[in-house]
Design a protein around this motif. Sequence first.
Motif, PDB file in Angstrom:
ATOM      1  N   ILE A 147       0.850  -1.181   0.000  1.00  0.00           N
ATOM      2  CA  ILE A 147       0.000   0.000   0.000  1.00  0.00           C
ATOM      3  C   ILE A 147       0.888   1.235   0.000  1.00  0.00           C
ATOM      4  O   ILE A 147       1.839   1.327   0.769  1.00  0.00           O
ATOM      5  N   ARG A 188      -2.455   5.836  -0.165  1.00  0.00           N
ATOM      6  CA  ARG A 188      -3.537   4.845   0.040  1.00  0.00           C
ATOM      7  C   ARG A 188      -3.706   4.535   1.532  1.00  0.00           C
ATOM      8  O   ARG A 188      -4.827   4.436   2.013  1.00  0.00           O
ATOM      9  N   ASN A 231      -5.602   7.332   3.098  1.00  0.00           N
ATOM     10  CA  ASN A 231      -7.020   7.288   2.731  1.00  0.00           C
ATOM     11  C   ASN A 231      -7.767   6.202   3.499  1.00  0.00           C
ATOM     12  O   ASN A 231      -8.858   6.437   4.006  1.00  0.00           O
TER      13      ASN A 231
END
Length: 105
Positions: free
Chosen positions: A20, A24, A27
Motif C-alpha cells: 500500500i 492509500r 485514505n
Amino acid sequence: MTNEMERIYQGIIIDDEEDISLVRLCNICDHSQDEIIEMVEEGIVEPRGRSKREWRFSFTSVERVKRIKRLKRDFDLNTAGVGLAIHLLDRIEELEALLKRYEEL
C-alpha cells in the motif's frame, strides 16, 4: 413480531500480499501524510522503500495505524506515548505466543 437488528459492515478488501502506498494508507486509515510520517519517524510503523515517494506499507500496517489511532484517542497519548504503548503491546503478544507454544509441549 420480532425486533431484528440489521448490522451494516463497511470495509475495504485488501489482499494481504498487496503493498500500500503512503497516500492509500492515509485514505484507508483517515490520517494525514504528516501523521503517518510522524509514526514512521517514531518507529511504530515501518515502510519498505528509501524515500517517502517509494514507501510501501504492508496490509498489517493498516491495522497497526488504526490501533495507534484508537490509543491516541482513547488515552489522549502523543505519538511518543503511543510508540511506547505499541512496543509494550507487541511484546505482550510475543510473550503470550511463546507461552502458548510452551503450554502445547
